[in-house]
Design a protein around this motif. Structure first.
Motif, PDB file in Angstrom:
ATOM      1  N   GLY A 186       0.387  -1.187   0.332  1.00 32.05           N
ATOM      2  CA  GLY A 186      -0.232   0.066  -0.175  1.00 32.05           C
ATOM      3  C   GLY A 186       1.114   1.209   0.026  1.00 32.05           C
ATOM      4  O   GLY A 186       0.589   2.118  -0.037  1.00 32.05           O
ATOM      5  N   TYR A 187       2.269   1.262  -0.086  1.00 32.13           N
ATOM      6  CA  TYR A 187       3.278   2.325   0.132  1.00 32.13           C
ATOM      7  C   TYR A 187       3.862   2.779  -1.399  1.00 32.13           C
ATOM      8  O   TYR A 187       3.956   1.661  -1.467  1.00 32.13           O
ATOM      9  N   ILE A 188       3.652   3.698  -2.030  1.00 27.21           N
ATOM     10  CA  ILE A 188       4.427   4.281  -2.683  1.00 27.21           C
ATOM     11  C   ILE A 188       5.654   4.828  -2.499  1.00 27.21           C
ATOM     12  O   ILE A 188       5.884   5.229  -1.887  1.00 27.21           O
ATOM     13  N   LEU A 189       6.172   4.289  -2.884  1.00 27.16           N
ATOM     14  CA  LEU A 189       8.382   4.183  -2.568  1.00 27.16           C
ATOM     15  C   LEU A 189       9.258   5.294  -3.497  1.00 27.16           C
ATOM     16  O   LEU A 189       8.819   5.237  -4.314  1.00 27.16           O
ATOM     17  N   ARG A 190      10.576   5.360  -3.202  1.00 29.72           N
ATOM     18  CA  ARG A 190      10.911   6.266  -3.744  1.00 29.72           C
ATOM     19  C   ARG A 190      11.411   5.083  -4.717  1.00 29.72           C
ATOM     20  O   ARG A 190      11.522   3.708  -4.530  1.00 29.72           O
ATOM     21  N   VAL A 191      11.658   5.741  -6.032  1.00 28.77           N
ATOM     22  CA  VAL A 191      12.391   4.857  -7.404  1.00 28.77           C
ATOM     23  C   VAL A 191      13.784   4.088  -6.552  1.00 28.77           C
ATOM     24  O   VAL A 191      14.280   4.986  -5.642  1.00 28.77           O
ATOM     25  N   ALA A 236      -1.626  -8.608  -4.460  1.00 24.26           N
ATOM     26  CA  ALA A 236      -1.562  -9.746  -3.804  1.00 24.26           C
ATOM     27  C   ALA A 236      -0.284  -9.843  -3.343  1.00 24.26           C
ATOM     28  O   ALA A 236      -0.030 -11.378  -3.060  1.00 24.26           O
ATOM     29  N   THR A 237       0.148  -9.006  -2.586  1.00 29.65           N
ATOM     30  CA  THR A 237       1.980 -10.024  -2.179  1.00 29.65           C
ATOM     31  C   THR A 237       2.630  -8.900  -1.212  1.00 29.65           C
ATOM     32  O   THR A 237       2.130  -7.549  -1.177  1.00 29.65           O
ATOM     33  N   ALA A 238       3.335  -9.512  -0.037  1.00 28.36           N
ATOM     34  CA  ALA A 238       4.070  -8.251   0.430  1.00 28.36           C
ATOM     35  C   ALA A 238       5.301  -8.048  -0.110  1.00 28.36           C
ATOM     36  O   ALA A 238       6.199  -7.184   0.384  1.00 28.36           O
ATOM     37  N   ALA A 239       5.699  -8.469  -1.493  1.00 29.95           N
ATOM     38  CA  ALA A 239       6.920  -8.173  -1.868  1.00 29.95           C
ATOM     39  C   ALA A 239       6.688  -7.270  -2.869  1.00 29.95           C
ATOM     40  O   ALA A 239       5.775  -7.136  -2.920  1.00 29.95           O
ATOM     41  N   PRO A 240       7.686  -6.164  -2.905  1.00 28.52           N
ATOM     42  CA  PRO A 240       7.984  -5.237  -3.540  1.00 28.52           C
ATOM     43  C   PRO A 240       8.180  -5.250  -4.867  1.00 28.52           C
ATOM     44  O   PRO A 240       8.275  -6.660  -5.824  1.00 28.52           O
ATOM     45  N   VAL A 241       7.357  -4.995  -4.931  1.00 29.18           N
ATOM     46  CA  VAL A 241       6.294  -4.759  -7.273  1.00 29.18           C
ATOM     47  C   VAL A 241       6.999  -3.469  -7.496  1.00 29.18           C
ATOM     48  O   VAL A 241       6.599  -2.311  -7.283  1.00 29.18           O
ATOM     49  N   VAL A 242       7.702  -3.379  -8.994  1.00 29.59           N
ATOM     50  CA  VAL A 242       8.352  -2.162  -9.362  1.00 29.59           C
ATOM     51  C   VAL A 242       7.379  -2.693 -11.278  1.00 29.59           C
ATOM     52  O   VAL A 242       7.692  -3.802 -11.639  1.00 29.59           O
ATOM     53  N   GLY A 243       6.768  -1.737 -11.672  1.00 32.58           N
ATOM     54  CA  GLY A 243       6.198  -1.951 -12.855  1.00 32.58           C
ATOM     55  C   GLY A 243       6.983  -1.070 -13.913  1.00 32.58           C
ATOM     56  O   GLY A 243       8.246  -0.756 -13.774  1.00 32.58           O
ATOM     57  N   ILE A 286      15.812  -3.012  -4.121  1.00 34.37           N
ATOM     58  CA  ILE A 286      14.363  -3.087  -4.588  1.00 34.37           C
ATOM     59  C   ILE A 286      13.885  -1.702  -3.804  1.00 34.37           C
ATOM     60  O   ILE A 286      13.044  -0.530  -3.821  1.00 34.37           O
ATOM     61  N   TYR A 287      14.254  -1.924  -2.396  1.00 31.45           N
ATOM     62  CA  TYR A 287      12.834  -0.985  -1.775  1.00 31.45           C
ATOM     63  C   TYR A 287      14.859  -0.934  -0.573  1.00 31.45           C
ATOM     64  O   TYR A 287      14.914  -1.462  -0.045  1.00 31.45           O
ATOM     65  N   ASP A 288      14.132   0.375   0.546  1.00 39.06           N
ATOM     66  CA  ASP A 288      14.880   0.604   1.576  1.00 39.06           C
ATOM     67  C   ASP A 288      14.237  -0.485   3.079  1.00 39.06           C
ATOM     68  O   ASP A 288      13.499   0.635   3.196  1.00 39.06           O
ATOM     69  N   GLU A 289      14.744  -1.109   3.113  1.00 42.87           N
ATOM     70  CA  GLU A 289      14.078  -2.012   4.151  1.00 42.87           C
ATOM     71  C   GLU A 289      14.353  -0.553   5.649  1.00 42.87           C
ATOM     72  O   GLU A 289      12.941  -1.015   6.132  1.00 42.87           O
TER      73      GLU A 289
END
Length: 311
Positions: A186-191, A236-243, A286-289
């Motif tokens: 649900g969070y849009i994180l930094r690139v 559908a996942t808790a994994a980080p997703v990038v389009g 992919i993201y900063d934990e």
């Protein structure tokens, strides 16, 4: 270079008769052994979901601890027959996913084995319906997004690249491909800076990032506008997703034929493979934990955006 694999996949998929079992045969011929196909029927027909597991030298399949990258080819269908004749723009996501699997199979045959496992999933449907959308018509699918997520998002995926044609809009004015900010719970994180580095290396150009709104990361079916389905795996996942969006300078309907640019698709495939190499080695964040945990501590969970919300 993955152009040979893109062309080979395109020639197979550009058919009114292609199905998942035929694609699986091509992948097995390339040396990939763990391939599964499931035919799923919906209210508007059927499609074949296909999933390929490419084991890494230190991946979970072999009892290792290297992280697993998921690559999902998102689409409504490969074709809109009988309304349109031929391969449609919307099919580029599946084309990229199949080509990526073929390239990884070829690499393994030649001794280039990635550290982490890679799971590639998409679906094969040459006769999908269309539906109205502004500014250009969308491709529809025989099955709904929930079914796609069930069969394409795998619990073993530690991060996901979702490849989708994203040409039916006026907010991405670039031909080639673009990436999204990372989306997680649900969070849009930094690139991701690592993804930007890999993108500019793969393309030889400045990286391109496409805009993402809160609406785009909520599930289909809630009555809100969505750019397209590229970020639907994130619900559908808790994994980080990038389009990974295959893009154009002008709005192009998903149901348009003759609109696939194989060199752009090849660049997206090559980028995904470079990400898979680095991610499995622990060299691509992919993201900063820590920052993500800080966000949740300050503002609370946002995973309600992964649901259909209040009625």
């Amino acid at each position: 270079m993955a152009l040979k694999q893109v062309i080979e996949a395109y020639e197979l998929l550009d058919s009114a008769y292609v199905d998942g079992y035929e694609v699986a045969g091509l992948l097995k011929k390339a040396g990939l052994e763990d391939v599964e196909v499931k035919r799923i029927a919906g209210a508007k027909g059927f499609t074949d979901f296909i999933k390929v597991r490419v084991p890494g030298s230190s991946g979970k399949v072999k009892g290792g601890s290297a992280p697993t990258l998921g690559i999902i080819g998102r689409l409504g269908g490969l074709g809109a027959r009988p309304e349109r004749i031929g391969f449609v723009s919307d099919g580029d996501g599946a084309l990229a996913a199949v080509a990526a699997a073929l390239k990884l199979g070829t690499m393994q045959k030649k001794g280039d084995i990635l550290a982490g496992d890679v799971i590639i999933a998409t679906h094969i449907c040459p006769n999908a319906p269309t539906r109205p959308h502004d500014p250009v018509p969308f491709m529809d699918s025989p099955v709904d997004i929930a079914a796609m997520n069930r069969h394409e998002v795998d619990p073993a995926m530690d991060a996901i690249l979702s490849i989708d044609t994203t040409k039916g809009n006026r907010v991405i004015n670039h031909r080639g491909f673009a990436i999204s900010p990372t989306v997680k719970e649900g969070y849009i994180l930094r690139v991701s800076e690592d993804l930007l580095d890999l993108m500019q290396i793969a393309t030889g150009r400045l990286p391109v990032v496409f805009p993402v709104t809160t609406q785009d990361i909520t599930p289909y079916g809630n009555g809100l506008y969505h750019l397209n389905s590229i970020l639907q795996p994130c619900v559908a996942t808790a994994a980080p997703v990038v389009g990974v969006a295959i893009t154009a300078e002008v709005p192009v309907p998903g149901c348009a034929t003759g609109a696939s640019h194989l060199v752009d698709i090849e660049a997206a495939v090559r980028f995904c493979i470079e990400v898979a190499k680095a991610f499995g080695q622990g060299k691509c964040r992919i993201y900063d934990e820590e920052e993500f945990e800080r966000l949740k501590a300050l503002y609370g969970p946002m995973d309600h955006l992964q649901t259909l919300g209040k009625s």
